[in-house]
Motif scaffolding. Structure first.
Motif, mmCIF file in Angstrom:
data_model
loop_
_atom_site.group_PDB
_atom_site.id
_atom_site.type_symbol
_atom_site.label_atom_id
_atom_site.label_comp_id
_atom_site.label_asym_id
_atom_site.label_seq_id
_atom_site.Cartn_x
_atom_site.Cartn_y
_atom_site.Cartn_z
ATOM 1 N N ARG A 121 10.039 3.599 -6.161
ATOM 2 C CA ARG A 121 8.612 3.924 -6.075
ATOM 3 C C ARG A 121 7.851 2.975 -5.161
ATOM 4 O O ARG A 121 6.613 3.039 -5.083
ATOM 5 C CB ARG A 121 7.998 3.942 -7.474
ATOM 6 C CG ARG A 121 8.678 4.965 -8.381
ATOM 7 C CD ARG A 121 7.904 5.240 -9.635
ATOM 8 N NE ARG A 121 6.683 5.982 -9.389
ATOM 9 C CZ ARG A 121 5.814 6.318 -10.337
ATOM 10 N NH1 ARG A 121 6.036 5.970 -11.597
ATOM 11 N NH2 ARG A 121 4.719 6.986 -10.046
ATOM 12 N N PHE A 140 7.169 2.558 1.538
ATOM 13 C CA PHE A 140 5.990 2.384 2.382
ATOM 14 C C PHE A 140 6.173 3.001 3.764
ATOM 15 O O PHE A 140 5.296 2.885 4.627
ATOM 16 C CB PHE A 140 5.607 0.912 2.496
ATOM 17 C CG PHE A 140 6.745 -0.027 2.827
ATOM 18 C CD1 PHE A 140 7.383 0.011 4.057
ATOM 19 C CD2 PHE A 140 7.161 -0.961 1.901
ATOM 20 C CE1 PHE A 140 8.417 -0.860 4.364
ATOM 21 C CE2 PHE A 140 8.192 -1.850 2.197
ATOM 22 C CZ PHE A 140 8.817 -1.805 3.435
ATOM 23 N N ARG A 154 -0.243 4.127 -10.732
ATOM 24 C CA ARG A 154 -0.213 4.791 -9.425
ATOM 25 C C ARG A 154 -1.156 4.102 -8.428
ATOM 26 O O ARG A 154 -0.820 3.951 -7.248
ATOM 27 C CB ARG A 154 -0.536 6.273 -9.593
ATOM 28 C CG ARG A 154 0.503 6.965 -10.465
ATOM 29 C CD ARG A 154 0.456 8.463 -10.444
ATOM 30 N NE ARG A 154 1.452 9.000 -11.368
ATOM 31 C CZ ARG A 154 1.856 10.245 -11.391
ATOM 32 N NH1 ARG A 154 1.348 11.121 -10.541
ATOM 33 N NH2 ARG A 154 2.761 10.643 -12.274
ATOM 34 N N GLU A 155 -2.312 3.688 -8.912
ATOM 35 C CA GLU A 155 -3.227 2.955 -8.036
ATOM 36 C C GLU A 155 -2.602 1.623 -7.607
ATOM 37 O O GLU A 155 -2.688 1.222 -6.442
ATOM 38 C CB GLU A 155 -4.546 2.703 -8.767
ATOM 39 C CG GLU A 155 -5.574 1.924 -7.965
ATOM 40 C CD GLU A 155 -6.856 1.676 -8.744
ATOM 41 O OE1 GLU A 155 -7.685 0.886 -8.259
ATOM 42 O OE2 GLU A 155 -7.014 2.260 -9.835
ATOM 43 N N HIS A 156 -1.974 0.956 -8.539
ATOM 44 C CA HIS A 156 -1.314 -0.319 -8.248
ATOM 45 C C HIS A 156 -0.198 -0.133 -7.215
ATOM 46 O O HIS A 156 -0.074 -0.928 -6.272
ATOM 47 C CB HIS A 156 -0.746 -0.890 -9.552
ATOM 48 C CG HIS A 156 0.096 -2.106 -9.362
ATOM 49 N ND1 HIS A 156 -0.416 -3.325 -8.943
ATOM 50 C CD2 HIS A 156 1.434 -2.305 -9.531
ATOM 51 C CE1 HIS A 156 0.570 -4.206 -8.867
ATOM 52 N NE2 HIS A 156 1.692 -3.616 -9.213
ATOM 53 N N THR A 159 0.098 2.154 -4.906
ATOM 54 C CA THR A 159 -0.484 2.437 -3.590
ATOM 55 C C THR A 159 -0.884 1.137 -2.888
ATOM 56 O O THR A 159 -0.617 0.943 -1.692
ATOM 57 C CB THR A 159 -1.704 3.355 -3.732
ATOM 58 O OG1 THR A 159 -1.295 4.600 -4.303
ATOM 59 C CG2 THR A 159 -2.353 3.614 -2.384
ATOM 60 N N THR A 160 -1.492 0.233 -3.645
ATOM 61 C CA THR A 160 -1.895 -1.064 -3.084
ATOM 62 C C THR A 160 -0.688 -1.878 -2.649
ATOM 63 O O THR A 160 -0.662 -2.462 -1.557
ATOM 64 C CB THR A 160 -2.698 -1.856 -4.130
ATOM 65 O OG1 THR A 160 -3.854 -1.105 -4.506
ATOM 66 C CG2 THR A 160 -3.134 -3.200 -3.577
ATOM 67 N N GLN A 188 2.415 -0.849 -1.947
ATOM 68 C CA GLN A 188 3.145 -0.245 -0.835
ATOM 69 C C GLN A 188 2.565 -0.680 0.499
ATOM 70 O O GLN A 188 3.301 -1.032 1.436
ATOM 71 C CB GLN A 188 3.126 1.279 -0.969
ATOM 72 C CG GLN A 188 4.013 1.808 -2.090
ATOM 73 C CD GLN A 188 3.613 3.194 -2.541
ATOM 74 O OE1 GLN A 188 2.607 3.759 -2.104
ATOM 75 N NE2 GLN A 188 4.390 3.761 -3.445
ATOM 76 N N ALA A 189 1.245 -0.686 0.593
ATOM 77 C CA ALA A 189 0.592 -1.119 1.832
ATOM 78 C C ALA A 189 0.849 -2.598 2.104
ATOM 79 O O ALA A 189 1.126 -3.009 3.240
ATOM 80 C CB ALA A 189 -0.909 -0.847 1.751
#
Length: 402
Positions: free
Chosen positions: A213, A216, A292-294, A296-297, A299-300
């Protein structure tokens, strides 16, 4: 007890090799100077959602029932939250397949404990996760190391090597996505072929995927769990260690329902139940939609850090080494020309203020004396650039003294 007294140790203790990776934590804690830490495969402190977890802990861990024993298969609340979180992903599952564990390592231990007898042939990737191969060895398995390239385990080589061995493996241990330590991902063609081979041989396929998961770049690839479509020969191991925090020590196993009671029995002989307070904390984190928000952060952030490390390697070590280009996860695998011995380099690098894991740690047969693993996830881009510069100075020093 006199020096002549011999302890009545079990024969299996000769195969307990421990973990170079985990031992590095104690080693680094003893150092007094500044060290850029590329060794442990863990998120940076700032990547852990500690503020959210702290707020949730005020309510979740203030309840007396959070400190009781829990169900061995996992707290019902976490199980329900996890099933909902996995719905729509390639790891989607059902209640009768799910067992909550004390981290991914307990999942691996349960798999090998249930399936491997002394002398059984177990396939591992080469290089592979040290603790995974060490767990197989602790059950006195005979390991068969199959090479990894940019498309993951070389499944054609696996087939050839098994034929040469003259017997089918009891188990195949694979890290198919953003592999530890190489960062490589197994191609979809190889995943299909690997499952076909497990079915032909009747081997257990241990699908260890802590990093899936954390993509990136590139396109998603179906997990071995999804491709297996309920095949009882595939047992999947997952963890919250890489996607949230390693200190939580909570993970899960997805296995055929026929194994559920055996897994529970084996777990009850280890720890009765996984840490209940932290199960409740993770359940609240999932229920609140925070994961999910975590991700996304993170991955970037990991993409930025990987690029910073590759650019720094190109600047400082481009004439000495080559390295992998993962599309997710935590690691770069760096291979030097044959003149660099990374085990000998380690002490020099530590003195220069940078730590890594030498390549031989990832092969029971020590096939990688001129390679090393670097974790880019645990350091900021500026620290990564400084750490690689220190590594290059160590390589220069080692080369001058040889």
């Amino acid at each position: 007890m006199t020096q002549q007294t011999r302890l009545p140790l079990a024969s299996r203790t000769t195969d307990l090799v421990g973990s170079v990776i985990d031992s590095s934590t104690s080693l680094l804690a003893k150092q007094q100077h500044d060290i850029v830490r590329f060794a442990m495969g863990s998120p940076a402190a700032e990547a852990v959602p500690s503020q959210v977890l702290g707020e949730l802990a005020k309510s979740e861990l203030g309840r007396p029932d959070a400190y009781d024993y829990g169900a061995s298969e996992g707290d019902p609340r976490l199980r329900e939250a996890l099933l909902a979180e996995l719905d729509g992903t390639t790891d989607r599952t059902t209640p009768e397949r799910l067992l909550i564990t004390a981290g991914g390592m307990q999942g691996l231990d349960l798999a090998f404990k249930l399936f491997v007898d002394p002398g059984d042939l177990v396939v591992v990737e080469s290089p592979t996760y040290t603790n995974g191969s060490a767990t197989a060895m602790s059950y006195q398995a005979q390991l068969l190391e199959v090479p990894v390239d940019d498309d993951g385990m070389q499944v054609d080589r696996l087939e050839q090597m098994v034929e040469q061995a003259g017997r089918a493996p009891k188990a195949i241990y694979a890290i198919p996505t953003f592999q530890n330590p190489s960062g490589a991902s197994m191609s979809i063609e190889r995943r299909h072929r690997l499952i076909e081979l497990t079915q032909r041989w009747g081997s257990l396929l241990i699908d260890d995927d802590p990093y899936g998961r954390l993509r990136f770049a590139g396109d998603d690839v179906a997990s071995l769990h999804e491709l297996a479509d309920g095949d009882p020969l595939v047992l999947s191991v997952r963890t919250f260690s890489k996607i949230m925090a390693p200190g939580l020590r909570v993970g899960w196993v997805d296995a055929d329902p026929s194994l559920q009671q055996l897994l529970i029995n084996a777990k009850q002989a280890m720890d009765t139940c996984t840490n209940l307070p932290l199960q409740r904390l993770i359940a609240a984190f999932l229920e609140g939609g925070h994961l999910r928000e975590h991700l996304t952060t993170q991955q970037a952030a990991y993409r930025e850090r990987k690029i910073a490390m590759q650019e720094a390697l190109a600047k400082h070590l481009g004439d000495w080494a080559r390295w992998t280009d993962p599309e997710g996860g935590f690691f770069l695998w760096v291979t030097f020309d044959q003149t660099v011995d990374t085990e000998a380099l380690f002490e020099t690098a530590l003195a220069e203020g940078v730590a890594f894991i030498p390549g031989n740690a990832f092969s029971p047969s020590k096939f990688f004396p001129n390679a090393l693993r670097l974790c880019f996830a645990s350091s900021t881009p500026d620290r990564i650039r400084e750490g690689v510069a220190r590594l290059a100075r160590a390589v220069d020093r080692a080369g001058s003294s040889s």
